[in-house]
Scaffold this active site. Structure first.
Site, PDB file in Angstrom:
ATOM      1  N   GLU A 220       2.222   2.128  -6.255  1.00 46.95           N
ATOM      2  CA  GLU A 220       2.895   1.466  -7.370  1.00 46.95           C
ATOM      3  C   GLU A 220       2.871   2.346  -8.618  1.00 46.95           C
ATOM      4  O   GLU A 220       1.919   3.082  -8.864  1.00 46.95           O
ATOM      5  CB  GLU A 220       2.216   0.120  -7.640  1.00 46.95           C
ATOM      6  CG  GLU A 220       2.265  -0.751  -6.394  1.00 46.95           C
ATOM      7  CD  GLU A 220       1.725  -2.157  -6.583  1.00 46.95           C
ATOM      8  OE1 GLU A 220       2.104  -3.013  -5.786  1.00 46.95           O
ATOM      9  OE2 GLU A 220       0.944  -2.402  -7.518  1.00 46.95           O
TER      10      GLU A 220
ATOM     11  N   CYS B  20     -12.075  -3.791  -9.051  1.00 51.52           N
ATOM     12  CA  CYS B  20     -10.757  -3.148  -8.988  1.00 51.52           C
ATOM     13  C   CYS B  20     -10.024  -3.505  -7.701  1.00 51.52           C
ATOM     14  O   CYS B  20     -10.565  -3.358  -6.606  1.00 51.52           O
ATOM     15  CB  CYS B  20     -10.928  -1.628  -9.088  1.00 51.52           C
ATOM     16  SG  CYS B  20      -9.397  -0.716  -8.811  1.00 51.52           S
TER      17      CYS B  20
ATOM     18  N   CYS C  98      -7.946   3.837  -2.838  1.00 42.49           N
ATOM     19  CA  CYS C  98      -9.025   4.585  -3.482  1.00 42.49           C
ATOM     20  C   CYS C  98     -10.300   4.347  -2.689  1.00 42.49           C
ATOM     21  O   CYS C  98     -10.546   3.242  -2.221  1.00 42.49           O
ATOM     22  CB  CYS C  98      -9.215   4.125  -4.930  1.00 42.49           C
ATOM     23  SG  CYS C  98     -10.488   5.065  -5.811  1.00 42.49           S
TER      24      CYS C  98
ATOM     25  N   CYS D  29       2.506   4.713 -15.996  1.00 41.42           N
ATOM     26  CA  CYS D  29       1.203   4.718 -15.328  1.00 41.42           C
ATOM     27  C   CYS D  29       1.443   5.104 -13.865  1.00 41.42           C
ATOM     28  O   CYS D  29       2.123   4.375 -13.143  1.00 41.42           O
ATOM     29  CB  CYS D  29       0.659   3.297 -15.465  1.00 41.42           C
ATOM     30  SG  CYS D  29      -0.924   3.052 -14.734  1.00 41.42           S
TER      31      CYS D  29
ATOM     32  N   GLY E 250      -5.754   5.011  -7.321  1.00 39.09           N
ATOM     33  CA  GLY E 250      -6.429   6.233  -6.918  1.00 39.09           C
ATOM     34  C   GLY E 250      -7.281   6.895  -7.979  1.00 39.09           C
ATOM     35  O   GLY E 250      -7.169   6.595  -9.170  1.00 39.09           O
TER      36      GLY E 250
ATOM     37  N   CYS F  70     -14.872   0.466  -6.716  1.00 36.89           N
ATOM     38  CA  CYS F  70     -15.388  -0.219  -7.909  1.00 36.89           C
ATOM     39  C   CYS F  70     -15.183  -1.718  -7.672  1.00 36.89           C
ATOM     40  O   CYS F  70     -14.118  -2.137  -7.197  1.00 36.89           O
ATOM     41  CB  CYS F  70     -14.643   0.244  -9.162  1.00 36.89           C
ATOM     42  SG  CYS F  70     -14.852   2.014  -9.445  1.00 36.89           S
TER      43      CYS F  70
ATOM     44  N   CYS G 163      -3.289  -3.324 -15.323  1.00 33.96           N
ATOM     45  CA  CYS G 163      -4.344  -2.431 -14.881  1.00 33.96           C
ATOM     46  C   CYS G 163      -5.222  -3.057 -13.817  1.00 33.96           C
ATOM     47  O   CYS G 163      -5.699  -4.162 -13.988  1.00 33.96           O
ATOM     48  CB  CYS G 163      -5.248  -2.229 -16.074  1.00 33.96           C
ATOM     49  SG  CYS G 163      -5.409  -0.586 -16.516  1.00 33.96           S
TER      50      CYS G 163
HETATM   51  N1  SAH Z   1      -9.519   5.830 -10.711  1.00 34.44           N
HETATM   52  C1  SAH Z   1      -9.269   6.070 -12.079  1.00 34.44           C
HETATM   53  C2  SAH Z   1      -7.864   5.730 -12.520  1.00 34.44           C
HETATM   54  C3  SAH Z   1      -7.249   4.488 -11.966  1.00 34.44           C
HETATM   55  S1  SAH Z   1      -7.956   2.975 -12.522  1.00 34.44           S
HETATM   56  C4  SAH Z   1     -10.303   5.358 -12.927  1.00 34.44           C
HETATM   57  O1  SAH Z   1     -11.078   4.563 -12.403  1.00 34.44           O
HETATM   58  O2  SAH Z   1     -10.344   5.644 -14.111  1.00 34.44           O
HETATM   59  C5  SAH Z   1      -7.309   2.848 -14.168  1.00 34.44           C
HETATM   60  C6  SAH Z   1      -8.137   1.957 -15.086  1.00 34.44           C
HETATM   61  O3  SAH Z   1      -8.005   0.566 -14.710  1.00 34.44           O
HETATM   62  C7  SAH Z   1      -9.618   2.266 -15.032  1.00 34.44           C
HETATM   63  O4  SAH Z   1     -10.177   2.296 -16.311  1.00 34.44           O
HETATM   64  C8  SAH Z   1     -10.131   1.108 -14.245  1.00 34.44           C
HETATM   65  O5  SAH Z   1     -11.484   0.939 -14.448  1.00 34.44           O
HETATM   66  C9  SAH Z   1      -9.277  -0.018 -14.754  1.00 34.44           C
HETATM   67  N2  SAH Z   1      -9.311  -1.213 -13.906  1.00 34.44           N
HETATM   68  C10 SAH Z   1      -9.482  -1.268 -12.576  1.00 34.44           C
HETATM   69  N3  SAH Z   1      -9.467  -2.546 -12.141  1.00 34.44           N
HETATM   70  C11 SAH Z   1      -9.278  -3.327 -13.226  1.00 34.44           C
HETATM   71  C12 SAH Z   1      -9.127  -4.737 -13.427  1.00 34.44           C
HETATM   72  N4  SAH Z   1      -9.164  -5.579 -12.400  1.00 34.44           N
HETATM   73  N5  SAH Z   1      -8.930  -5.182 -14.671  1.00 34.44           N
HETATM   74  C13 SAH Z   1      -8.850  -4.318 -15.712  1.00 34.44           C
HETATM   75  N6  SAH Z   1      -8.959  -2.991 -15.581  1.00 34.44           N
HETATM   76  C14 SAH Z   1      -9.186  -2.478 -14.359  1.00 34.44           C
HETATM   77 FE1  SF4 Z   2     -12.640   2.621  -9.203  1.00 32.18          FE
HETATM   78 FE2  SF4 Z   2     -10.459   3.728 -10.330  1.00 32.18          FE
HETATM   79 FE3  SF4 Z   2     -10.807   3.768  -7.677  1.00 32.18          FE
HETATM   80 FE4  SF4 Z   2     -10.258   1.468  -8.875  1.00 32.18          FE
HETATM   81  S1  SF4 Z   2      -8.905   3.248  -8.760  1.00 32.18           S
HETATM   82  S2  SF4 Z   2     -11.812   1.831  -7.273  1.00 32.18           S
HETATM   83  S3  SF4 Z   2     -11.340   1.733 -10.822  1.00 32.18           S
HETATM   84  S4  SF4 Z   2     -12.110   4.774  -9.195  1.00 32.18           S
END
Ligand code: SAH
Ligand code: SF4
Length: 360
Positions: free
Chosen positions: A93, A120, A113, A106, A163, A117, A342
Site C-alpha cells: 500500500e 503495528c 515486515c 508514504c 516494511g 512490533c 499509519c
Molecule cells: N518500519 C518503519 C517504517 C514503517 S512504520 C518504522 O517502524 O519506523 C511507520 C510508522 O508508523 C512508525 O513510526 C510506526 O511505529 C508507526 N505505526 C505502526 N503501527 C502503528 C499504529 N497502529 N498506530 C500508529 N502508528 C503506528
Molecule cells: Fe515495526 Fe515498522 Fe515493522 Fe511495523 S513496519 S512491525 S512498526 S518495524
C-alpha cells in the site's frame, strides 16, 4: 528468454554503466531520465532524440513498467490510498496525505515486515519479501501520475508505509538517490525521510550513504518497555540506538536532525512518568535543535488489544516534553476511513517468515 531489465530501478550512476555497456555516450543518461521523470514518457519508441537502433535495442532488453494498481481509494479528508499488486499474490500500500503547503507520499519498502512490533498492523502480517528499487520508485510514479490529473503534487516522500527500510538497504538507498536526483524527482534532502525502528549497523551505513532525513520509531523511553513494543530493541537497545543517532547527526556536511516517533498507547507508554523519562533520555543525548518528538495517536486494527490514549493524556504528555525544552508535535490521524492511517497498512502478505507458525 531473459527477463527484461526494468530501468525504473536505475540511479544516475547505474544508468551511466548501463549505457556504457551498450557503447552509448554518457549523455544518454540525462536524456532518458528526463524522458521518464520530467516528461512522463515510458515508451522507448517515443524518445525521439534516440536513434532508431537504440530505441529498438532498448525495447528488446529493457522495460519501464509501472506496478499494477489494484485499487485507488479516496478518503473524505483528501487522503488517497493505492493498493499495488506485486506478483505472487502479494499486495502493498502507498498513501498520499495532502497538507496545507505540502503533499506527503508514504511508501512501502517491503511486503510485510519481520519485526513484529506489537502495535503495528504490518507487523502482524508477517514478512514476504523485500521490494526492488523499481517497485519503490514505481509507487512514486503511480501516485505522481494519478495526482497530476488533479493538479496535486508530491512535495515529500516518507518511508513510513509497509516494511522496515533499513532491512532492505541497497534498493532503499538507490530509491533515495533517484528521489533526490535533479534529473529525476529533484526533492531536497529535507523532504525525503527514512523511518526506522532502529537497525543500528544499517543506520550507521545509511548515515554515510544517502543524505536523507531520519525518523526513529522510539515508542518507549526504557528498554524494558521497548523490548515488548519494538522487539528488535532486544538486539539493538536504546543506548546503542542513541549512539547511532549521534553518528547520523554528525555524518554528512549539512545540519541534520532526528524526528522521534512515539505511538500513544493507553496505559502502556502514556503516563506522566513515561513522559518524564523520555524527556530525560532525549535531553541527555541531544540538544534542542537536533531532536524533535512526534506523538502518534495509536490507530487501531482488528487484531489488536491496544487502545488509543485519550486526548487529555496526549496533551499532558506533550506538555511535559515541551516544558523540558523538547519540540513536540502530535500527528493528526488522516485517512482512517480508508484504512490508510499509519500502522493500518496491511496489504495482503503471504507470510514466509517462521513467525507465522502458530499465528493466525
Ligand atoms: N518500519 C518503519 C517504517 C514503517 S512504520 C518504522 O517502524 O519506523 C511507520 C510508522 O508508523 C512508525 O513510526 C510506526 O511505529 C508507526 N505505526 C505502526 N503501527 C502503528 C499504529 N497502529 N498506530 C500508529 N502508528 C503506528
Ligand atoms: Fe515495526 Fe515498522 Fe515493522 Fe511495523 S513496519 S512491525 S512498526 S518495524
Amino acid at each position: 528468454m531473459l527477463e527484461k531489465q526494468n530501468l525504473l530501478g536505475l540511479t544516475q550512476s547505474k544508468f551511466k554503466d548501463f549505457f556504457s555497456d551498450l557503447s552509448e555516450k554518457p549523455f544518454r543518461t540525462k536524456q532518458i531520465m528526463q524522458w521518464i521523470y520530467h516528461q512522463g514518457v515510458y515508451n522507448f519508441g517515443d524518445m525521439h532524440n534516440f536513434s532508431k537502433a537504440l530505441r529498438d535495442k532498448l525495447d528488446s532488453i529493457a522495460s519501464l513498467d509501472l506496478p499494477e494498481v489494484i485499487s485507488t481509494n479516496n478518503s473524505k479528508d483528501g487522503v488517497v490510498k493505492w493498493v499495488i499488486k506485486l506478483g505472487e499474490n502479494n499486495h502493498i500500500e502507498t498513501v498520499y496525505i495532502p497538507q496545507k503547503e505540502r503533499g506527503t507520499l508514504c511508501i512501502s519498502s517491503q511486503v510485510g515486515c519481520s519485526l513484529a512490533c506489537t502495535f503495528c498492523s504490518t507487523g502482524h502480517q508477517g514478512f514476504n519479501r523485500n521490494l526492488k528499487t523499481h517497485e519503490i520508485i514505481g509507487q512514486v510514479l503511480v501516485a505522481k501520475n494519478y495526482l497530476a490529473q488533479e493538479n496535486k503534487r508530491i512535495s515529500n516522500v516518507v518511508f513510513m508505509g509497509m516494511g522496515e527500510p533499513l532491512l532492505n538497504e541497497s534498493p532503499v538507498y538507490d530509491a533515495c538517490q533517484i528521489l533526490l536526483d535533479d534529473w529525476a524527482f529533484g526533492l531536497s534532502r529535507r523532504r525525503v525521510t527514512v523511518s526506522s525502528s532502529g537497525i543500528v549497523p544499517a543506520l550507521l551505513r545509511m548515515s554515510d550513504t544517502v543524505p536523507v532525513s531520519l525518523a526513529i520509531s522510539l515508542h518507549a523511553p526504557e528498554d524494558e518497555l521497548r523490548d515488548i513494543l519494538v522487539p528488535i530493541n532486544k538486539k539493538y537497545p536504546i543506548k546503542e540506538l542513541m549512539k547511532a543517532c549521534h553518528y547520523y547527526l554528525n555524518a554528512g556536511s549539512q545540519e541534520r536532525h532526528i524526528l522521534f516517533e512515539y505511538v500513544m498507547l493507553e496505559n502502556v507508554n502514556d503516563s506522566v512518568e513515561n513522559a518524564k523519562t523520555l524527556s530525560k533520555l532525549l535531553n541527555f543525548w541531544f540538544d534542542r535543535e537536533s531532536a524533535k518528538v512526534n506523538l502518534i495517536p495509536f490507530n487501531p486494527f482488528p487484531e489488536t488489544q491496544y487502545k488509543t490514549s485519550n486526548n487529555k493524556s496526549i496533551d499532558k504528555f506533550q506538555d511535559i516534553l515541551h516544558r523540558s525544552g523538547i519540540r513536540t508535535t502530535t500527528r493528526r490521524t488522516r485517512g482512517d476511513d480508508v484504512d490508510a492511517a499509519c500502522g493500518q497498512l496491511a496489504g495482503k502478505v503471504i507470510d514466509k517468515s517462521r513467525r507465522n507458525v502458530g499465528r493466525n
